[in-house]
Design an enzyme around this catalytic site. Structure first.
Site, PDB file in Angstrom:
ATOM      1  CG  ASN A   9      -1.827   1.203   1.275  1.00  0.00           C
ATOM      2  OD1 ASN A   9      -1.836   2.010   0.348  1.00  0.00           O
ATOM      3  ND2 ASN A   9      -2.591   1.329   2.349  1.00  0.00           N
ATOM      4  CE  LYS A  11      -0.495   3.205   4.689  1.00  0.00           C
ATOM      5  NZ  LYS A  11      -0.442   3.340   6.145  1.00  0.00           N
ATOM      6  CG  HIS A  97      -6.112   1.897   5.005  1.00  0.00           C
ATOM      7  ND1 HIS A  97      -5.723   2.812   5.955  1.00  0.00           N
ATOM      8  CD2 HIS A  97      -5.078   1.035   4.863  1.00  0.00           C
ATOM      9  CE1 HIS A  97      -4.492   2.515   6.359  1.00  0.00           C
ATOM     10  NE2 HIS A  97      -4.086   1.444   5.709  1.00  0.00           N
ATOM     11  CD  GLU A  99      -3.356   5.458   6.592  1.00  0.00           C
ATOM     12  OE1 GLU A  99      -3.310   5.506   5.351  1.00  0.00           O
ATOM     13  OE2 GLU A  99      -2.449   4.938   7.282  1.00  0.00           O
ATOM     14  CD  GLU A 169      -3.752  -2.367   7.122  1.00  0.00           C
ATOM     15  OE1 GLU A 169      -2.666  -2.641   6.605  1.00  0.00           O
ATOM     16  OE2 GLU A 169      -4.369  -1.313   6.908  1.00  0.00           O
ATOM     17  N   GLY A 175       2.223   2.411  10.882  1.00  0.00           N
ATOM     18  CA  GLY A 175       3.172   3.520  10.767  1.00  0.00           C
ATOM     19  C   GLY A 175       3.865   3.877  12.075  1.00  0.00           C
ATOM     20  CB  SER A 215       4.941  -1.761  12.075  1.00  0.00           C
ATOM     21  OG  SER A 215       4.548  -0.419  12.321  1.00  0.00           O
TER      22      SER A 215
HETATM   23  P1  13P Z   1       2.775   0.468   7.729  1.00  0.00           P
HETATM   24  O1  13P Z   1       3.295  -0.811   7.161  1.00  0.00           O
HETATM   25  O2  13P Z   1       3.521   1.686   7.267  1.00  0.00           O
HETATM   26  O3  13P Z   1       2.632   0.391   9.234  1.00  0.00           O
HETATM   27  O4  13P Z   1       1.283   0.680   7.152  1.00  0.00           O
HETATM   28  C1  13P Z   1       0.386  -0.373   7.228  1.00  0.00           C
HETATM   29  C2  13P Z   1      -0.792  -0.043   6.432  1.00  0.00           C
HETATM   30  O5  13P Z   1      -1.565   0.838   6.755  1.00  0.00           O
HETATM   31  C3  13P Z   1      -1.000  -0.788   5.175  1.00  0.00           C
HETATM   32  O6  13P Z   1      -2.265  -0.546   4.654  1.00  0.00           O
END
Ligand code: 13P
Length: 253
Positions: A9, A11, A97, A99, A169, A175, A215
């Site tokens: 991802n 992002k 997601h 976010e 997740e 993150g 992570s």
């Molecule tokens: P990270 O791997 O940066 O923690 O992000 C995970 C994520 O949100 C994947 O969709």
């Protein structure tokens, strides 16, 4: 064996040139994927066509959008529909997601609509779920995730859920550099599978690929993916670095 998936991802990162270069570096790793293994690139909308073109000769590599709109078509300036995504060769779509739930107020019903539109347009959803830290601290994560599944997936048919993809997740691990332990991941993945088995049946539940996200890095992927109910990962930061993501792909069962 159900599908084992390493999904990137990206992002809102990378320019087109950087994204194409990264895709090329990953392809030139020449990893031999088994039939049950897949690599998915979750890229910004404008890069879908270019990344799809780059991977077209490679079996088991796919391209994913990171979102789609919950309405079919019409006067929704700036939005992208499932039909549009299908028309440019998109394979998967990340839906719900954390976010998007948090910053764009996406609710269970909107996510259910998006999933329906994915199915109508031959796109495979990657449905995200996962609890915030406060819920984990109150030890209410199982009920929280169960509600997310119930509200956005339980209207689907057995057939639609066979081979479906869910990504667990935990928000506190995204993150932050803080992963769930492999035991915590396994516990939640088993719970998700049980919830699906209770509503549907064992065959459906056993066919669902449940990815872990939060992570995932080159140095922890193998341990997390080795858990019985963990079928790969949805990877943010580490998917932006070719050497990291290559190791993560090689960590698939
Ligand atoms: P990270 O791997 O940066 O923690 O992000 C995970 C994520 O949100 C994947 O969709």
């Amino acid at each position: 064996m159900r599908k084992q998936i390493a999904a990137a991802n990206w992002k809102m990162n990378l320019t087109l040139d950087q994204g194409i270069k990264l895709t090329g570096e990953i392809l030139s790793g020449n990893i031999e994927l088994h039939d049950h293994q897949q690599v998915v690139f979750g890229v910004p909308f404008p890069y879908l066509i270019a990344v799809k073109d780059k991977i077209k000769e490679k079996a088991n590599y796919f391209v994913s959008a990171q979102n789609c709109y919950f309405q079919k078509s019409g006067a929704y300036t700036g939005e992208v529909s499932a039909e549009i995504l299908n028309s440019v060769g998109t394979d998967y779509v990340i839906i719900g997601h954390s976010e998007r739930r948090e910053y764009f107020n996406e609710n269970h019903q909107m996510l259910a609509e998006k999933i329906n539109l994915c199915f109508e347009n031959k796109l495979k959803p990657i449905f995200c779920c996962g609890e915030p830290l406060s819920v984990r601290e109150a030890n209410e994560q199982n009920d929280y995730v169960e509600t997310q599944l119930k509200e956005s997936l339980f209207h689907l048919s057995e057939q639609q859920l066979t081979g479906f993809v869910i990504a667990y997740e935990p928000i506190w691990a995204i993150g932050t550099g803080k992963t769930a332990s492999s035991a915590q991941a396994q516990e939640m993945h088993a719970h998700i599978r049980n919830v699906m088995a209770s509503k549907y049946n064992n065959d459906v539940a056993e066919s669902i690929s449940i990815l872990y996200g939060g992570s995932v890095k080159a140095n922890n992927a193998k341990e997390i993916f080795s858990e019985k109910d963990v079928d790969g990962g949805l990877v943010g930061g580490a998917s932006l670095v070719a050497s990291e993501f290559l190791t993560i792909i090689q960590s698939l069962k």
